[in-house]
Design an enzyme around this catalytic site. Structure first.
Site, PDB file in Angstrom:
ATOM      1  N   ASP A 434       0.875  -1.522   0.130  1.00 46.15           N
ATOM      2  CA  ASP A 434      -0.210  -0.250  -0.225  1.00 46.15           C
ATOM      3  C   ASP A 434       0.661   1.439  -0.230  1.00 46.15           C
ATOM      4  OD1 ASP A 434      -2.763   1.065   0.330  1.00 46.15           O
ATOM      5  OD2 ASP A 434      -2.843   1.183   2.218  1.00 46.15           O
ATOM      6  N   GLU A 437       2.545   6.657  -2.398  1.00 47.92           N
ATOM      7  CA  GLU A 437       2.728   8.030  -3.218  1.00 47.92           C
ATOM      8  C   GLU A 437       3.022   9.584  -2.972  1.00 47.92           C
ATOM      9  OE1 GLU A 437      -0.492   5.285  -3.722  1.00 47.92           O
ATOM     10  OE2 GLU A 437       0.304   6.519  -1.842  1.00 47.92           O
ATOM     11  N   ASP A 502      -8.738   3.172  -3.005  1.00 46.24           N
ATOM     12  CA  ASP A 502      -9.982   4.513  -2.116  1.00 46.24           C
ATOM     13  C   ASP A 502     -11.216   4.772  -3.663  1.00 46.24           C
ATOM     14  OD1 ASP A 502      -7.952   3.183  -0.672  1.00 46.24           O
ATOM     15  OD2 ASP A 502      -8.010   5.534   0.405  1.00 46.24           O
TER      16      ASP A 502
END
Length: 764
Positions: A434, A437, A502
């Site tokens: 995960d 970024e 998300d």
């Protein structure tokens, strides 16, 4: 970034200089080098006090030409750089020819021709045999810009307070559409959009993207790959309506034009250039169930979920532990929460031996919170990114005092892999990588002093996923490694797989997710998933069920949420009716399981060709149908199945069928395309149509689990075309190995050479 204010004026505070002519052409070992001054040279004096742009054209591979524009050649060439032709490329000799039409560089099927007229600038990209013009660099389409504008050239002796840009503008033809550029959730056709290629955690309902891929595909039979991991600004028909502008801050801009002419050929050549996707193990195609994000869980909770799924005849192949397998404030220290999981190795072993699940996944990220045990060790050893003054770079966003693993440090990589191996020792089979970024670019210094912090921002996702993927391969074998990654850039397709980030629990968010998957598939990624039911919020039962149908027809399928669980009985108060969430999930999971012989074979072909498996944009299979370049609410699953998700509670759906005969998978009724159709579906069906001239191999009814013998006791359905051509299907093993090609004629002799057991054939 826009450099002009309309067609006539320059943007306020900007100075723009254009390549006004091709003054000189020099042949090189790899192609041509063009000297292009920023004013027309009509006399010797015009060569003074004048900037120039050098445009180098090279032919590295059949159907590919690179275009590099340079202003000041003395600028440092800092990395990181994309690894091109990672699996090796064929040796290729460029061909240069001259005629009254200009000087031409040919790279097999693709050529670039320079306008021969005096005091003129122009480069045309076209098929070598001359039948098709793809695009061009026309007058005032290549340039440099300063911000702020200088008033005296002497000011450029000190560039401290100036930003410098290089840009190119390729022509957009009448009716041209542009697609790709990663997983973008806005309009499918990018013409008219301004796009920044800069990885960000912005969710699925914004202009930001987790996966910015510097590649776009045109409906005119070509693609463009921009060869920089740094920030790229694109004005696609949004500064000049007839041009796609690419700009970067710096002194050099390099991109590759890739010829097809079909989208499949463009994507195949793109995969040769930036890397072919790897295969994924067959078990990964099955249903993934997670703990969700902020929910509270322990071993008993996990077991209750999996036992509940088994009771409802829903096979789970992979169980995923999200963030809170570790204690709060301690992510990522790689230590199971001792209160919840006092003996994780034994707990995982019990879970697998129970037969409730075959594989286990855990969540990680590259951020190391200072309260976790890993931080002190990583800080002492110099494994974390530092500030320019020598401090460790930290902030409190996401995790208190978190640092960032410096993957440019070989010792940090070695340590991180050791941490992963400790998880593998406990029985963890795959990793959700995960984040990745939010990578800082200001006041940071990397271990490798030769890297540009701005280029590291997007490129970090590549390093992060590559390191974890390679660790999985080293432990479990080359074809058994699989990730569940959120961030990506060009080349990351080599380390599957990724999911869409998300999203909200709404039908609009489901549509956003589909657009994101379509765009990523047109950017070289074969495998993709999304959070079934939506991540944020709690889905209404009807949304959950519609999303289940969509999600189980993606290459990979995961139930995951934020603050609420995604087991079906908690969505609708355990409605046990045939239309309840549990029954609907059981039906679609069983269908995907039956489709595994087809999915696995199509996945192997997709990897070899650099194509998306699912969701595959309609234009990949039907590029000659103009409508297919605009379809963003339906997709192909491999070559032969068409799916159109339902976004309405009442089940109304409108979809398009290209030319040919299409057969409904559920009813076996046929429709003739091309045309638009309306249908109404319950929760157990949707428009799922089989293309004519298809041989569809299905696992036997009632089989459970994604891994089984794909050639034993199978049902073979043959969907004939009007001309009754003989259909065929590839047969692969559960390890993805090619077994053979099944033909209709094989059944006349019992199909004994390829199929086993009680296999049947039925012609429709």
């Amino acid at each position: 970034m826009k450099f002009r204010d309309g067609m006539w004026a320059v943007a306020e505070g900007v100075r723009v200089e254009y390549a006004e002519e091709v003054y000189d052409i020099t042949e090189t070992d790899k192609g041509l080098s063009l000297l292009c001054p920023s004013k027309k040279i009509r006399g010797r004096g015009d060569t003074l006090n004048c900037s120039t742009l050098t445009i180098d054209l090279e032919a590295p591979h059949d159907g590919i030409i690179s275009v590099e524009t340079t202003h000041w050649a003395g600028a440092a060439r800092k990395g990181p750089n994309f690894q091109l032709f990672p699996q090796g490329g064929q040796k290729f000799e460029p061909k240069i020819s001259k005629s009254d039409k200009g000087t031409t560089l040919s790279s097999g099927s693709l050529s670039a021709t320079i306008n021969p007229a005096d005091n003129t600038f122009g480069i045309k990209f076209h098929s070598t045999e001359g039948s098709k013009v793809l695009t061009s660099l026309a007058a005032r389409s290549v340039g440099l810009a300063y911000n702020p504008a200088w008033s005296n050239m002497l000011q450029t002796g000190d560039m401290t307070n100036f930003k410098h840009y290089v840009f190119t503008q390729t022509n957009l033809g009448v009716g041209e559409t542009i697609h790709g550029l990663g997983e973008r959730f806005g309009a499918f056709n990018k013409v008219g959009q301004a796009i920044s290629l800069w990885n960000a955690d912005g969710g699925t309902s914004s202009e930001q993207a987790y996966k910015n891929v510097s590649f776009w595909l045109s409906n005119r039979g070509y693609g463009v790959f921009i060869d920089t991991p740094g920030k790229v600004e694109l004005e696609i028909g949004s500064e000049r309506c007839c041009r796609a502008q690419t700009s970067i801050e710096g002194q050099r801009l390099k991109w590759y034009i890739i010829y097809g002419p079909s989208p499949k050929e463009v994507l195949h050549r793109y995969s040769i250039l930036t890397g072919r996707p790897a295969k994924v193990p067959s078990w990964s195609y099955g249903l993934w169930l997670t703990t969700s994000f902020t929910t509270n869980y322990d071993e008993a909770t996990v077991n209750s979920f999996l036992e509940g799924m088994k009771e409802r005849d829903i096979q789970v192949d992979v169980f995923h532990y999200d963030c809170f397998w570790m204690k709060g404030f301690r992510w990522t220290d790689f230590i199971f929460d001792p209160e919840k999981f006092p003996d994780p190795k034994a707990q995982i072993a019990r879970l697998k031996s129970s037969g409730l699940v075959s594989k286990v996944c855990v969540w990680i990220n590259p951020y190391i919170a200072q309260h976790g045990a890993a931080f002190a060790h990583a800080a002492e050893k110099g494994y974390l990114v530092k500030r320019k003054n020598g401090d460790i770079w930290q902030w409190d966003l996401w995790q208190a005092g978190m640092g960032l693993v410096d993957f440019t440090n070989p010792e940090a990589v070695k340590w991180y892999v050791e941490c992963l191996n400790e998880l593998f020792d406990k029985g963890v089979d795959c990793i959700k990588t995960d984040f990745g970024e939010r990578i800082p670019t200001l006041d940071v210094e990397w271990f490798d002093k030769e890297v540009d912090p701005h280029k590291m921002h997007n490129y970090y996702a590549y390093l992060y996923n590559k390191i974890v993927y390679n660790a999985l391969q080293a432990r479990y074998g080359e074809t058994e490694a699989v990730l569940f990654a959120r961030a990506a850039c060009a080349g990351t397709q080599q380390f599957p797989l990724v999911w869409g980030g998300d999203c909200e629990s709404t039908p609009e968010a489901m549509a956003e997710s589909i657009r994101g998957g379509l765009g990523l598939g047109l950017s070289g990624f074969t495998f993709w998933s999304n959070d079934i039911g939506g991540f944020e919020g709690s889905p209404a039962p009807w949304i959950y069920k519609r999303w289940v149908a969509f999600g189980l027809l993606c290459s990979h399928s995961r139930l995951h949420g934020s603050g609420s669980y995604r087991v079906p009985w908690l969505i609708d108060n355990d409605d046990r009716s045939p239309e309840g969430c549990s029954a609907v999930l059981a039906k679609w999971t069983a269908l995907k399981t039956r489709l595994m012989p087809y999915l696995m074979a199509q996945g192997v072909k997709a990897v070899e060709a650099g194509l998306p498996l699912s969701v595959r944009a309609m234009c990949v299979e039907f590029p000659e149908d103009p409508t297919c370049w605009y379809l963003d609410r339906q997709f192909m699953i491999g070559e032969s199945l068409l799916a159109a998700p339902v976004f309405e509670e009442a089940g109304e759906v409108e979809f398009y069928l290209p030319k040919g005969k299409w057969t409904c998978f559920f009813t076996e009724q046929t429709r003739e395309g091309p045309g638009w159709f309306r249908e109404t579906h319950g929760f157990g069906s949707m428009p799922l149509y089989v293309r004519e001239h298809t041989m569809l191999v299905l696992g036997k009814e009632g089989i459970r689990g994604a891994v089984y013998n794909y050639k034993k006791d199978v049902e073979v359905l043959v969907f004939k075309s009007k001309d009754n051509k003989t259909a065929s299907a590839d047969i692969v093993g559960s390890d993805g190995s090619f077994v053979g090609t099944l033909k209709e004629s094989d059944f006349e002799v019992g199909a004994g050479q390829l199929l086993e057991g009680n296999s049947t054939i039925r012609r429709i």
